[in-house]
Design an enzyme around this catalytic site. Sequence first.
Site, short mmCIF file in Angstrom:
data_model
loop_
_atom_site.label_atom_id
_atom_site.label_comp_id
_atom_site.label_asym_id
_atom_site.label_seq_id
_atom_site.Cartn_x
_atom_site.Cartn_y
_atom_site.Cartn_z
N SER A 75 -21.22 11.88 43.28
CA SER A 75 -19.85 12.37 43.42
C SER A 75 -19.79 13.89 43.29
O SER A 75 -20.64 14.52 42.65
CB SER A 75 -18.96 11.76 42.32
OG SER A 75 -19.02 10.36 42.37
N1 SAH Z 1 -21.40 7.52 39.58
C1 SAH Z 1 -22.29 7.80 40.68
C2 SAH Z 1 -21.57 7.72 42.00
C3 SAH Z 1 -22.35 6.94 42.96
S1 SAH Z 1 -21.56 6.41 44.43
C4 SAH Z 1 -23.01 9.11 40.47
O1 SAH Z 1 -22.68 9.84 39.52
O2 SAH Z 1 -23.95 9.41 41.22
C5 SAH Z 1 -21.02 4.78 44.00
C6 SAH Z 1 -22.08 3.81 43.59
O3 SAH Z 1 -21.40 2.55 43.38
C7 SAH Z 1 -23.16 3.52 44.61
O4 SAH Z 1 -24.42 3.72 44.04
C8 SAH Z 1 -22.94 2.05 44.97
O5 SAH Z 1 -24.14 1.35 45.25
C9 SAH Z 1 -22.28 1.52 43.73
N2 SAH Z 1 -21.52 0.28 43.91
C10 SAH Z 1 -20.72 -0.09 44.94
N3 SAH Z 1 -20.20 -1.31 44.72
C11 SAH Z 1 -20.69 -1.72 43.51
C12 SAH Z 1 -20.54 -2.92 42.74
N4 SAH Z 1 -19.79 -3.95 43.14
N5 SAH Z 1 -21.19 -2.99 41.57
C13 SAH Z 1 -21.98 -1.97 41.13
N6 SAH Z 1 -22.16 -0.84 41.81
C14 SAH Z 1 -21.54 -0.71 43.00
#
Ligand code: SAH
Length: 226
Positions: A75
């Site tokens: 993000s």
């Molecule tokens: N907090 C992260 C943001 C990553 S983007 C950071 O600081 O880098 C969002 C993430 O959510 C992705 O890695 C994606 O695989 C995950 N995601 C999407 N749907 C999900 C679910 N149902 N359960 C767990 N993770 C999920």
Amino acid sequence: MNVRMRLQPEAIGTGMTSQRVRDRLVERLRDNGIGDERVLNAIRTVPRHLFVDEALATRAYEDTALPIGHGQTISQPWVVAKMTEALLADGMPGKVLEIGTGSGYQAAILAALGLEVHTVERIGELLRTARKRFRQLGLNVRSKHDDGRIGWPENGPFDAIIVTAAAPALVDALTAQLAPGGTLIAPVGASSSQSLLQLRKDAEGKVSQTTLAPVVFVPLLSGMID
Ligand code: SAH
């Protein structure tokens, strides 16, 4: 900062990954309305360049989301700061649940603030890489490979929940795992128009909702993959 991180030379960085460049990002976030010194300090301390591929390390302190593979992104720092600030606004939470570990950066920021962090990721490979980073920095983060839409009921309730992928609506199972007095932050809406929502649960369990900002997140998907 409550937690002392293990910072080896690689973590301290040089040139475009140096402390000077991290400090410049912090000033930019301050100019863009982030005022919580605890949050700004965490961003000043956690080496974001270790949470992206080496080829992108020189761009780690731009205020933008960056690709982390599997069609996912780390993000934007302003969004991480905004969400973290909202989580701390009603007092320091103890136990926090994050859905969507991704690179692990948001979890690392929360752990650096001294919170007890639980995080869930559906893509096994991203989670394994994130775990290596937590270990490298000496950060204590509990994590599991699962579909985060079910939360982590065995470890709940949580004082705060942060969802870092967007769903069409708030997920009831997660709201249910929020402790009385707790707060949940989540991006909600269609891919073209999402809002960052803050839900609060009062001591009687009654919930109320406010909108913090327009945002763009990858979608919250069902199931898990390796
Ligand atoms: N907090 C992260 C943001 C990553 S983007 C950071 O600081 O880098 C969002 C993430 O959510 C992705 O890695 C994606 O695989 C995950 N995601 C999407 N749907 C999900 C679910 N149902 N359960 C767990 N993770 C999920």
